[in-house]
Motif scaffolding. Structure first.
Motif, short mmCIF file in Angstrom:
data_model
loop_
_atom_site.label_atom_id
_atom_site.label_comp_id
_atom_site.label_asym_id
_atom_site.label_seq_id
_atom_site.Cartn_x
_atom_site.Cartn_y
_atom_site.Cartn_z
N THR A 42 -4.38 -33.10 -8.55
CA THR A 42 -5.47 -32.84 -9.48
C THR A 42 -5.99 -34.15 -10.06
O THR A 42 -5.23 -34.94 -10.61
CB THR A 42 -5.01 -31.93 -10.63
OG1 THR A 42 -4.28 -30.83 -10.10
CG2 THR A 42 -6.20 -31.42 -11.43
N ALA A 43 -7.30 -34.37 -9.92
CA ALA A 43 -7.95 -35.58 -10.43
C ALA A 43 -7.30 -36.83 -9.87
O ALA A 43 -7.30 -37.88 -10.53
CB ALA A 43 -7.93 -35.60 -11.96
N ASN A 44 -6.78 -36.77 -8.63
CA ASN A 44 -6.12 -37.92 -8.04
C ASN A 44 -6.71 -38.25 -6.67
O ASN A 44 -7.71 -37.65 -6.26
CB ASN A 44 -4.61 -37.71 -7.99
CG ASN A 44 -3.86 -39.01 -8.19
OD1 ASN A 44 -3.64 -39.77 -7.25
ND2 ASN A 44 -3.46 -39.27 -9.44
N TYR A 45 -6.07 -39.16 -5.97
CA TYR A 45 -6.68 -39.77 -4.79
C TYR A 45 -5.81 -39.71 -3.54
O TYR A 45 -6.15 -40.30 -2.52
CB TYR A 45 -6.98 -41.25 -5.09
CG TYR A 45 -7.94 -41.45 -6.24
CD1 TYR A 45 -9.30 -41.59 -6.04
CD2 TYR A 45 -7.47 -41.50 -7.56
CE1 TYR A 45 -10.19 -41.78 -7.09
CE2 TYR A 45 -8.34 -41.69 -8.62
CZ TYR A 45 -9.70 -41.83 -8.39
OH TYR A 45 -10.56 -42.01 -9.43
N SER A 46 -4.68 -39.02 -3.59
CA SER A 46 -3.76 -39.01 -2.46
C SER A 46 -4.38 -38.34 -1.24
O SER A 46 -4.95 -37.25 -1.33
CB SER A 46 -2.47 -38.29 -2.84
OG SER A 46 -1.77 -39.01 -3.84
N ALA A 47 -4.20 -38.96 -0.08
CA ALA A 47 -4.83 -38.48 1.15
C ALA A 47 -4.29 -37.11 1.54
O ALA A 47 -3.11 -36.81 1.38
CB ALA A 47 -4.57 -39.47 2.28
N LEU A 48 -5.19 -36.30 2.07
CA LEU A 48 -4.81 -34.98 2.55
C LEU A 48 -3.88 -35.09 3.76
O LEU A 48 -2.88 -34.39 3.86
CB LEU A 48 -6.07 -34.20 2.92
CG LEU A 48 -5.94 -32.72 3.21
CD1 LEU A 48 -5.42 -31.97 1.99
CD2 LEU A 48 -7.29 -32.16 3.64
N GLU A 49 -4.23 -35.98 4.67
CA GLU A 49 -3.42 -36.24 5.86
C GLU A 49 -3.46 -37.73 6.16
O GLU A 49 -4.42 -38.42 5.83
CB GLU A 49 -3.95 -35.48 7.06
CG GLU A 49 -3.91 -33.97 6.96
CD GLU A 49 -4.45 -33.30 8.20
OE1 GLU A 49 -3.63 -32.96 9.08
OE2 GLU A 49 -5.67 -33.12 8.28
#
Length: 590
Positions: free
Chosen positions: A392-399
């Motif tokens: 939530t409200a972050n930047y971590s890559a989906l894959e």
């Protein structure tokens, strides 16, 4: 208790269905022009494009009409740019159209296409029409019954029936588009391409419940948004519950209005009014997704004594128990309503992705156990939790398509190599793998086996010129990871206004078996925090992680912050950031 409602007639063209399905993107949607007996107006969407649409209006007369005037209120931000065969005017959201002489008469039983127009903004069908002052269609009428027990007030919440909750509220649903965010997005160059996407509505202080000058809610309060959702014909609306006492204990940019000990005020002044509004009978058929208290519980695992990453504020919140008390109370009270779907925030893989037998290094299992400890507090049950949300409200890559954490490079698995600081022994490098594994761990800690996960993909696309297109050929593990990874941050703990980020996957339901939806809970273009100290009355402090010159702390491995410069307070609009998110979107914005 059985609730009986008088049905209204449905006028729906196949053209309108197709057009609105397009505006709903990957969520299903429908255009419904509803009419009371005796009067009918069809509002038919002929075509749509980025930020605009064409509509035709048909009036059906049960009795002869000689001269007509039709009125309605558009969704906020929608305007008419041109119209034909009509004498028209618009004031605010109110539209008035009158005949032009030759099209004034409509015979009894006749349906006549009286005029058409070009609109800008939301193409959602208005909630009510009048012709010559008579209401033709409006909100669903209250229950009518001769049975004295058939009364919505029998339910103390005022929320009548609704039946069993569906497995996934997003499946086949039209999701509410916040007109205030949509208008900001559409005003940006190229922004009309995504201005019809659904985003979260943030209740980040008590006054936001009722409407204020908040940048995220503006003058619209919770009831305003819910009413607007009904006017749009939406099936789902996404609300962010975000006002814990001692909020965001490991950071300062999103500190809130309530002090660490003000748990009673949180319950009585914040949660209780939200429950009362969401429980109103008129919203019984609207599925309300509540995203509950982001950036909270994992702090009680990772940022408390004896961890080296401990902060005094997080120690206070762990010791006073108010995070546990507040979240369990909110979840139990909201979960008791028949139309709500609670998703508790679960951090992200770069925060709690470490599983270890040593408690000093275990974030993964310890966080799941902490979530499990909510069950039984304040009467909260596992049934009150529909799922969890990550990133939530972050930047971590989906894959990360080009490398795996256990891949052997240079003779050693990447996540066992102490030189690869980007991984740092984490068991995961992406949100899809993390949510699948963490969901199972949550189930083992007492949550129902059918819980679903949400992933916020509003800013984790990482497209643009720097996005790799293949795995690195380097045999050096550090170079291999840095040249292969999608996520371009200096470190996974960097959370504030990350330079180079882009829009991620567009909101969509059922992308994977364990994922209920990809969602945009953080509205793209809204800041994470000010890049320098700004005096304000919103309770928001200055956090050095939002300063582009800051060289980091132990919680981000003493790496540069990676933050953008010239950013406003959290929740305030940044045109520059919005433009960068568009430019670096992946998948690209066409």
């Amino acid at each position: 208790m059985q609730v009986t409602r008088r049905r209204r007639r449905l006028a729906l063209t196949s053209v309108a269905v197709g057009a609105l399905a397009a505006t709903g993107l990957t969520f299903a949607s429908a255009n419904q022009a509803l009419a009371e007996e005796g009067c009918e107006v069809d509002y038919n969407i002929v075509s749509t494009w980025g930020g605009g649409f064409q509509a035709n209006v048909v009036i059906t007369a049960d009795e002869p009409i000689n001269g007509w005037e039709v009125k309605w209120n558009f969704p906020t931000g929608t305007t008419v740019s041109s119209a034909w065969n009509v004498d028209w005017s618009q004031s605010g959201t109110g539209f008035t159209g009158g005949d032009v002489g030759w099209n004034a008469t409509i015979a009894s039983g006749q349906s006549r296409e009286v005029f058409g127009f070009i609109g800008n903004g939301s193409s959602a069908t208005p909630g009510q029409f009048t012709v010559n002052g008579d209401v033709c269609n409006g909100p669903t009428e209250p229950p009518t019954s001769d049975d004295p027990t058939d009364d919505p007030t029998d339910d103390p919440t005022g929320n009548p029936g609704g039946g069993d909750k569906v497995d996934n509220p997003y499946t086949g649903s039209q999701v509410y588009v916040n007109p205030q965010w949509s208008a900001r997005a559409a005003a940006e160059p190229g922004g009309d391409a995504i201005a019809d996407q659904p985003t979260g509505v943030w209740l980040d202080r008590t006054s936001a419940i009722y409407g204020n000058d908040s940048p995220t809610t503006g003058t619209m309060g919770l009831e305003d948004h819910l009413d607007e959702a009904l006017a749009q014909g939406a099936d789902v609306i996404q609300i962010v519950i975000y006002n814990l006492p001692g909020r965001d204990c490991a950071a300062l940019a999103s500190n809130g209005e309530l002090a660490a000990g003000e748990i009673a005020k949180y319950k009585s002044d914040y949660i209780d009014p939200i429950v009362e509004i969401q429980g109103m009978a008129k919203y019984a058929d609207l599925k309300i997704v509540n995203v509950i208290e982001i950036d909270s519980l994992p702090n009680l695992v990772t940022n408390v004594t004896p961890r080296a990453t401990a902060t005094a504020n997080c120690d206070t919140m762990k010791n006073n128990g108010n995070y546990i008390d507040g979240i369990s109370y909110a979840t139990a009270e909201l979960g008791a309503l028949s139309n709500t779907y609670n998703y508790i925030d679960a951090g992200h893989h770069g925060w709690i992705g470490w599983a270890d037998t040593n408690p000093q290094y275990d974030n993964f299992n310890a966080s799941a156990a902490l979530f499990g400890s909510l069950i039984g507090e304040n009467g909260m049950t596992a049934d009150d939790v529909h799922g969890f949300i990550s990133n939530t409200a972050n930047y971590s890559a989906l894959e990360e398509p080009y490398w795996a954490v256990d891949q052997v490079v240079g003779g050693q698995a990447i996540n066992q190599n102490p030189n690869v600081k980007w991984v740092d022994w984490n068991d995961f490098n992406n949100e899809k793998d993390f949510t699948e594994a963490f969901r199972q761990e949550l189930i083992e800690n007492g949550f129902n086996s059918d819980i679903g996960m949400l992933i916020d993909t509003s800013r984790n696309g990482w497209g643009g010129d720097y996005r790799p297109t293949a795995a690195s050929t380097s045999t050096d593990p550090v170079t291999f990871v840095d040249d292969s990874r999608i996520d371009q941050r200096f470190q996974k703990g960097n959370w504030c206004n990350q330079a180079g980020a882009g829009l991620g996957e567009r909101p969509q339901a059922d992308p994977e078996a364990w994922i209920d939806a990809y969602v945009w809970i953080k509205p793209p273009g809204e800041s994470d925090g000010a890049s320098q100290l700004i005096d304000n009355d919103e309770g928001k402090g200055f956090d050095e992680m939002c300063d582009p010159d800051y060289q980091g702390n132990i919680r981000n491995g003493n790496n540069p912050s990676g933050a953008r410069d010239n950013m406003p307070l959290s929740g305030h609009w940044s045109s520059e950031q919005f433009q960068e998110l568009l430019e670096n979107a992946y998948p690209p914005v066409n």
